[in-house]
Design an enzyme around this catalytic site. Structure first.
Site, PDB file in Angstrom:
ATOM      1  N   MET A  12      -2.628   0.764   9.904  1.00 50.75           N
ATOM      2  CA  MET A  12      -2.192  -0.632  10.049  1.00 50.75           C
ATOM      3  C   MET A  12      -1.770  -0.841  11.485  1.00 50.75           C
ATOM      4  O   MET A  12      -1.185   0.055  12.100  1.00 50.75           O
ATOM      5  CB  MET A  12      -0.933  -0.931   9.202  1.00 50.75           C
ATOM      6  CG  MET A  12      -1.012  -0.559   7.748  1.00 50.75           C
ATOM      7  SD  MET A  12      -1.677  -1.889   6.756  1.00 50.75           S
ATOM      8  CE  MET A  12      -1.760  -1.029   5.180  1.00 50.75           C
ATOM      9  N   LYS A  41       1.047   4.055   6.679  1.00 50.70           N
ATOM     10  CA  LYS A  41       1.663   5.319   6.246  1.00 50.70           C
ATOM     11  C   LYS A  41       0.737   6.518   6.415  1.00 50.70           C
ATOM     12  O   LYS A  41       1.166   7.589   6.857  1.00 50.70           O
ATOM     13  CB  LYS A  41       2.114   5.197   4.788  1.00 50.70           C
ATOM     14  CG  LYS A  41       3.229   4.160   4.636  1.00 50.70           C
ATOM     15  CD  LYS A  41       3.687   4.018   3.210  1.00 50.70           C
ATOM     16  CE  LYS A  41       4.447   2.723   3.003  1.00 50.70           C
ATOM     17  NZ  LYS A  41       5.587   2.537   3.900  1.00 50.70           N
ATOM     18  N   ALA A  43      -1.917   7.043   8.477  1.00 50.83           N
ATOM     19  CA  ALA A  43      -2.105   7.407   9.882  1.00 50.83           C
ATOM     20  C   ALA A  43      -0.814   7.953  10.479  1.00 50.83           C
ATOM     21  O   ALA A  43      -0.838   8.937  11.243  1.00 50.83           O
ATOM     22  CB  ALA A  43      -2.584   6.192  10.666  1.00 50.83           C
ATOM     23  N   ASN A 186      10.785   8.333  -1.727  1.00 54.39           N
ATOM     24  CA  ASN A 186      12.172   8.027  -1.364  1.00 54.39           C
ATOM     25  C   ASN A 186      12.938   7.565  -2.608  1.00 54.39           C
ATOM     26  O   ASN A 186      12.383   7.509  -3.706  1.00 54.39           O
ATOM     27  CB  ASN A 186      12.240   7.005  -0.214  1.00 54.39           C
ATOM     28  CG  ASN A 186      11.714   5.637  -0.609  1.00 54.39           C
ATOM     29  OD1 ASN A 186      11.631   5.297  -1.786  1.00 54.39           O
ATOM     30  ND2 ASN A 186      11.364   4.837   0.384  1.00 54.39           N
ATOM     31  N   GLY A 227      19.642  13.299   3.669  1.00 58.92           N
ATOM     32  CA  GLY A 227      18.679  14.395   3.564  1.00 58.92           C
ATOM     33  C   GLY A 227      17.718  14.199   2.414  1.00 58.92           C
ATOM     34  O   GLY A 227      17.130  13.126   2.262  1.00 58.92           O
ATOM     35  N   THR A 245      21.131  16.775   6.030  1.00 61.41           N
ATOM     36  CA  THR A 245      20.573  16.634   7.376  1.00 61.41           C
ATOM     37  C   THR A 245      21.693  16.314   8.351  1.00 61.41           C
ATOM     38  O   THR A 245      22.754  15.813   7.953  1.00 61.41           O
ATOM     39  CB  THR A 245      19.468  15.558   7.375  1.00 61.41           C
ATOM     40  OG1 THR A 245      18.908  15.474   8.667  1.00 61.41           O
ATOM     41  CG2 THR A 245      19.986  14.191   6.959  1.00 61.41           C
ATOM     42  N   ASP A 258       7.410   8.823   6.810  1.00 64.21           N
ATOM     43  CA  ASP A 258       6.067   9.302   7.183  1.00 64.21           C
ATOM     44  C   ASP A 258       6.169  10.470   8.160  1.00 64.21           C
ATOM     45  O   ASP A 258       5.374  11.418   8.098  1.00 64.21           O
ATOM     46  CB  ASP A 258       5.256   8.177   7.822  1.00 64.21           C
ATOM     47  CG  ASP A 258       5.062   7.007   6.872  1.00 64.21           C
ATOM     48  OD1 ASP A 258       5.069   7.226   5.651  1.00 64.21           O
ATOM     49  OD2 ASP A 258       4.920   5.873   7.372  1.00 64.21           O
TER      50      ASP A 258
HETATM   51  O1  RIB Z   1       6.005   3.581   6.481  1.00 68.08           O
HETATM   52  C1  RIB Z   1       5.991   2.751   7.590  1.00 68.08           C
HETATM   53  C2  RIB Z   1       4.714   1.996   7.664  1.00 68.08           C
HETATM   54  O2  RIB Z   1       4.646   1.137   6.559  1.00 68.08           O
HETATM   55  C3  RIB Z   1       4.555   1.091   8.871  1.00 68.08           C
HETATM   56  O3  RIB Z   1       3.960   1.737   9.959  1.00 68.08           O
HETATM   57  C4  RIB Z   1       3.731  -0.059   8.338  1.00 68.08           C
HETATM   58  O4  RIB Z   1       2.437  -0.075   8.869  1.00 68.08           O
HETATM   59  C5  RIB Z   1       3.728   0.120   6.825  1.00 68.08           C
HETATM   60  O5  RIB Z   1       2.514   0.570   6.388  1.00 68.08           O
END
Ligand code: RIB
Ligand code: NA
Length: 311
Positions: A12, A41, A43, A186, A227, A245, A258
């Site tokens: 995205m 997410k 990428a 999460n 954490g 953490t 991510d």
């Molecule tokens: O997890 C964060 C991502 O969620 C952002 O980069 C946005 O593109 C959404 O996909």
């Protein structure tokens, strides 16, 4: 050639506004900064794994447009293989409108576009990579059917799978659980999937136990600054383990989950005998770096930026 980490997932373009607070319905407010960044997410996770030193490939679809061209260049700049990045004229590159408030919290609307056109034919083309990778990672910003097919293919070929059910959907096909070596979500995703309200570490443990019962080999529930909790089906008698953490100053938590998953994928590929708790402890530290600066991928650390004891 075999990859350490193959991600089947989304790209995205992030359109980010920083504002003192999130606007209410019908309201216009002044923000203080706008920027465009690389996100999505799938990428994000792939880029974090690559920056840690993993040999990575991305299986995804972008539009035949300016954002798509830019995105392909971004993968190349980060050393990610673009052999399985498709471009379509039928839809635009995915975009995310993001607002980040002064507390570092965010609200996001994604328009997945080309991501939703990634399908079975693309997976067939990527099959050699999917079946020989050390680790394969999926999320839910592409069609759920495509994610499940990818998980199934990799799982059948004894490739370790990480599934990140984000954004969460309420009626997840039960096969997702059985095809996940590590099911990582999460607290709000865990809540939506299990119906267990997750406010405390103990609640997270209970939600994790329910996810294990559905057939995943291991479960990690991330808890932001608290954490995460880690559970494993191989130790049915021992309860969940809480992995705390270190406190950091938070500027922007967008994409921190991510960063955690990308780092986890790197550890699973490079240190296959390390305990999942130790991997989670280290991945927490990597994600902790990302929240201290604004932006998603641009805030992800590389190996050279991280303490050597993380490797
Ligand atoms: O997890 C964060 C991502 O969620 C952002 O980069 C946005 O593109 C959404 O996909
Ligand atoms: Na950040």
């Amino acid at each position: 050639e075999a990859f350490d980490v193959v991600v089947v997932g989304s790209c995205m373009t992030d359109l980010v506004s920083q504002a003192p607070r999130l606007p209410k319905a019908g309201e216009t407010i002044h923000g203080h900064k706008f920027f465009i960044g690389f996100g999505g997410k799938g990428a994000n996770q792939c880029i974090q794994a690559a920056r840690m030193g993993a040999k990575t490939a991305m299986v995804c679809k972008v539009g035949k447009d300016f954002f798509g061209e830019n995105y392909i260049q971004n993968f190349k700049d980060n050393g990610v293989s673009t052999e399985f990045v498709g471009q379509t004229v039928d839809s635009a590159t995915g975009a995310a409108s993001i607002i980040v408030n002064d507390a570092g919290e965010n609200a996001i609307v994604i328009v997945a576009g080309a991501n939703l056109l990634l399908g079975g034919e693309d997976l067939r083309r990527a099959l050699p990579a999917l079946s020989h990778a050390k680790v394969m990672v999926c999320q839910l910003e592409i069609s759920p059917d495509t994610s499940l097919q990818a998980l199934r293919l990799s799982h059948e070929n004894n490739v370790k799978t990480i599934f990140n059910p984000a954004p969460a959907i309420p009626d997840l096909d039960p096969e997702f659980y059985r095809a996940s070596d590590v099911f990582c979500c999460n607290e709000s995703e865990a809540e939506l999937l299990t119906g267990v309200a997750v406010a405390s570490i103990e609640d997270a443990g209970r939600a994790g136990e329910e996810l294990l019962r559905r057939g995943c080999s291991s479960v990690i529930i991330t808890l932001g600054s608290r954490g995460c909790v880690v559970l494993s089906a191989h130790e049915p008698s021992s309860p969940s383990h809480h992995v705390p953490t270190k406190p950091v100053t938070t500027v922007d938590t967008t994409g921190a989950g991510d960063s955690f998953i990308g780092a986890l994928a790197f550890y699973m590929a490079h240190f296959p005998t390390m305990s999942l708790e130790e991997m989670a402890r280290r991945a927490n530290q990597v994600a902790g770096v990302s929240v201290q600066t604004i932006g998603t991928q641009v805030s992800y650390p590389s190996k050279k930026d991280l303490p050597t004891d993380l490797f």
